[in-house]
Design a protein around this motif. Structure first.
Motif, short mmCIF file in Angstrom:
data_model
loop_
_atom_site.label_atom_id
_atom_site.label_comp_id
_atom_site.label_asym_id
_atom_site.label_seq_id
_atom_site.Cartn_x
_atom_site.Cartn_y
_atom_site.Cartn_z
N CYS A 63 0.81 -1.23 0.00
CA CYS A 63 0.00 0.00 0.00
C CYS A 63 0.84 1.28 0.00
N ARG A 65 3.30 2.54 -1.52
CA ARG A 65 3.70 3.27 -2.72
C ARG A 65 2.59 4.21 -3.20
N PRO A 90 -12.77 8.93 1.87
CA PRO A 90 -12.89 9.93 0.79
C PRO A 90 -14.05 9.66 -0.17
N LEU A 100 -13.56 -1.87 3.84
CA LEU A 100 -12.12 -1.84 3.60
C LEU A 100 -11.67 -3.12 2.91
N ARG A 108 -10.70 -0.18 -6.55
CA ARG A 108 -11.74 0.82 -6.72
C ARG A 108 -11.21 1.89 -7.68
C1 HEC Z 1 -1.39 1.81 -7.37
C2 HEC Z 1 -1.79 2.68 -6.27
C3 HEC Z 1 -2.57 2.09 -5.12
C4 HEC Z 1 -2.24 1.01 -4.31
C5 HEC Z 1 -1.07 0.04 -4.45
C6 HEC Z 1 -3.24 0.98 -3.26
N1 HEC Z 1 -4.14 2.00 -3.44
FE1 HEC Z 1 -5.69 2.46 -2.22
N2 HEC Z 1 -6.30 3.90 -3.50
C7 HEC Z 1 -5.65 4.28 -4.65
C8 HEC Z 1 -6.43 5.28 -5.36
C9 HEC Z 1 -6.06 5.95 -6.65
C10 HEC Z 1 -7.59 5.48 -4.56
C11 HEC Z 1 -8.79 6.40 -4.87
C12 HEC Z 1 -9.86 5.51 -5.50
C13 HEC Z 1 -11.14 6.27 -5.78
O1 HEC Z 1 -11.97 6.35 -4.86
O2 HEC Z 1 -11.29 6.77 -6.90
C14 HEC Z 1 -7.47 4.62 -3.41
C15 HEC Z 1 -8.39 4.56 -2.39
C16 HEC Z 1 -8.21 3.86 -1.20
C17 HEC Z 1 -9.07 3.95 -0.04
C18 HEC Z 1 -10.29 4.86 0.12
C19 HEC Z 1 -11.53 4.09 -0.35
C20 HEC Z 1 -12.77 4.93 -0.24
O3 HEC Z 1 -13.86 4.33 -0.20
O4 HEC Z 1 -12.68 6.16 -0.23
C21 HEC Z 1 -8.55 3.10 0.90
C22 HEC Z 1 -9.10 2.84 2.28
C23 HEC Z 1 -7.39 2.48 0.32
N3 HEC Z 1 -7.21 2.96 -0.95
C24 HEC Z 1 -6.59 1.57 0.98
C25 HEC Z 1 -5.53 0.89 0.39
C26 HEC Z 1 -4.80 -0.17 1.03
C27 HEC Z 1 -5.03 -0.64 2.46
C28 HEC Z 1 -3.88 -0.63 0.13
C29 HEC Z 1 -2.90 -1.76 0.29
C30 HEC Z 1 -3.50 -3.09 0.38
C31 HEC Z 1 -4.03 0.19 -1.08
N4 HEC Z 1 -5.03 1.08 -0.88
C32 HEC Z 1 -3.24 0.07 -2.22
C33 HEC Z 1 -4.43 3.80 -5.09
C34 HEC Z 1 -3.78 2.69 -4.56
#
Ligand code: HEC
Length: 131
Positions: A63, A65, A90, A100, A108
């Motif tokens: 996560c 990065r 958000p 989660l 997402r």
């Molecule tokens: C390659 C980049 C990337 C990685 C790796 C990543 N995320 Fe995300 N994450 C995002 C982006 C971009 C969003 C915004 C998505 C949207 O709501 O449009 C997001 C949104 C989220 C949200 C908010 C969701 C919401 O409903 O608003 C959570 C919580 C989250 N990530 C947790 C994690 C966790 C825990 C990990 C590791 C397992 C992880 N992310 C790995 C890019 C990433």
């Protein structure tokens, strides 16, 4: 003068209204307006349980990065400080373990899905609760 909890609600209302690329800027402004004290502090590393410590390792691997753990400022996705202590993430969804889990395992929008074992997932959720 705003009461702190009103300020928090206002900050997150702003988060809901803007596209993702602006989140970082809005986060900086919101934090500045709130005097950087609008969110409860994360649990110090020295007090982590073994489960939380293992979850932190999963976070580093999968996560970190894209998400800062110690601020709500955006990187590729929103910063996750106090993620489970606020009313809404958000996207507006409540930060329940169920939600989660779904976001983590299935992704997402621009966030990719992250396959994890059941053990990794429960450790990671424990860590997210400490933020
Ligand atoms: C390659 C980049 C990337 C990685 C790796 C990543 N995320 Fe995300 N994450 C995002 C982006 C971009 C969003 C915004 C998505 C949207 O709501 O449009 C997001 C949104 C989220 C949200 C908010 C969701 C919401 O409903 O608003 C959570 C919580 C989250 N990530 C947790 C994690 C966790 C825990 C990990 C590791 C397992 C992880 N992310 C790995 C890019 C990433």
């Amino acid at each position: 003068m705003y009461h702190q909890s009103q300020m928090r609600t206002r900050s997150f209302a702003v988060f809901l209204a803007v596209p993702t690329p602006l989140l970082g800027l809005v986060g900086v402004l919101a934090a500045a307006l709130a005097g950087c004290r609008s969110l409860p502090p994360s649990k110090p590393e020295a007090l982590w349980t073994p489960e939380e410590a293992r979850g932190a390792q999963v976070y580093q691997l999968k996560c970190a990065r894209c998400h800062y753990p110690t601020t709500t400022h955006g990187l590729h996705g929103p910063g996750l400080q106090a993620l489970t202590k606020v009313k809404a993430m958000p996207s507006g969804a409540p930060p329940t373990d169920e939600r989660l889990t779904q976001v983590i395992l299935h992704g997402r929008n621009m966030m990719p899905s992250t396959p994890l074992t059941d053990g990794q997932l429960s450790d990671l959720l424990a860590y997210l609760h400490s933020l």
